[in-house]
Design a protein around this motif. Structure first.
Motif: not given
Length: 169
Positions: A51-61, A107-111
């Motif tokens: 999978i690509p080298n893009i930001p992977y974000i976890i946003d669940t407290p 706006k950059q692609p991210k997960v």
């Protein structure tokens, strides 16, 4: 009922397809164990360069709290400490809502992995409100969707969903 498909392979396909369109991938997730399992699968795919080298974000407290519990109670999961640490390093962990807002307008692609898993509340709604109407956005539904939830409506082919009193295509 769990699908027979190879979940990891499906995740790889969905993320790469969305990335090829330049879009953001939004994954509504339950905070306890589902988010952490998803992190592990994404980490494996990234480590394997699938999978690509893009930001992977976890946003669940709550999901982040579970990570801290796992970190403090290593016997509660099967991952060796170095694997757990390296997995967590791959992700941008968001705890403050102001960082959620900043990520929304990036706006950059991210997960993005955010709660709630059925899209009934939580930070997922903030992301959906900004991205759901963009054709390059992909929403990957990874869990059970109860009757009457936004997630179920999307699975059933709804042409619009209601959030904060407004309908979004």
């Amino acid at each position: 009922i769990h699908p027979d498909e190879d979940t990891k392979s499906l995740l790889e396909t969905y993320i790469n397809t969305a990335f090829s369109k330049g879009g953001t991938i939004i994954i509504p997730s339950f905070a306890v164990e589902r988010a952490q399992t998803l992190m592990y699968l994404l980490w494996q795919l990234k480590k394997e360069n699938k999978i690509p080298n893009i930001p992977y974000i976890i946003d669940t407290p709550m999901g982040i709290s579970v990570l801290k519990i796992f970190q403090n109670n290593k016997k509660w999961h099967k991952l060796p400490e170095d694997v757990f640490t390296n997995m967590c390093k791959m992700f941008t962990i968001i705890t403050d809502y102001k960082d959620t807002i900043e990520m929304i307008y990036n706006k950059q692609p991210k997960v993005i992995v955010a709660a709630s898993g059925m899209m009934t509340g939580g930070r997922i709604l903030s992301y959906l409100e900004q991205y759901v109407d963009k054709p390059e956005t992909s929403i990957i539904i990874i869990g059970y969707q109860g009757e009457g939830t936004r997630g179920r409506k999307l699975l059933e082919g709804a042409k619009e969903i209601k959030m904060y009193g407004k309908y979004h295509p």
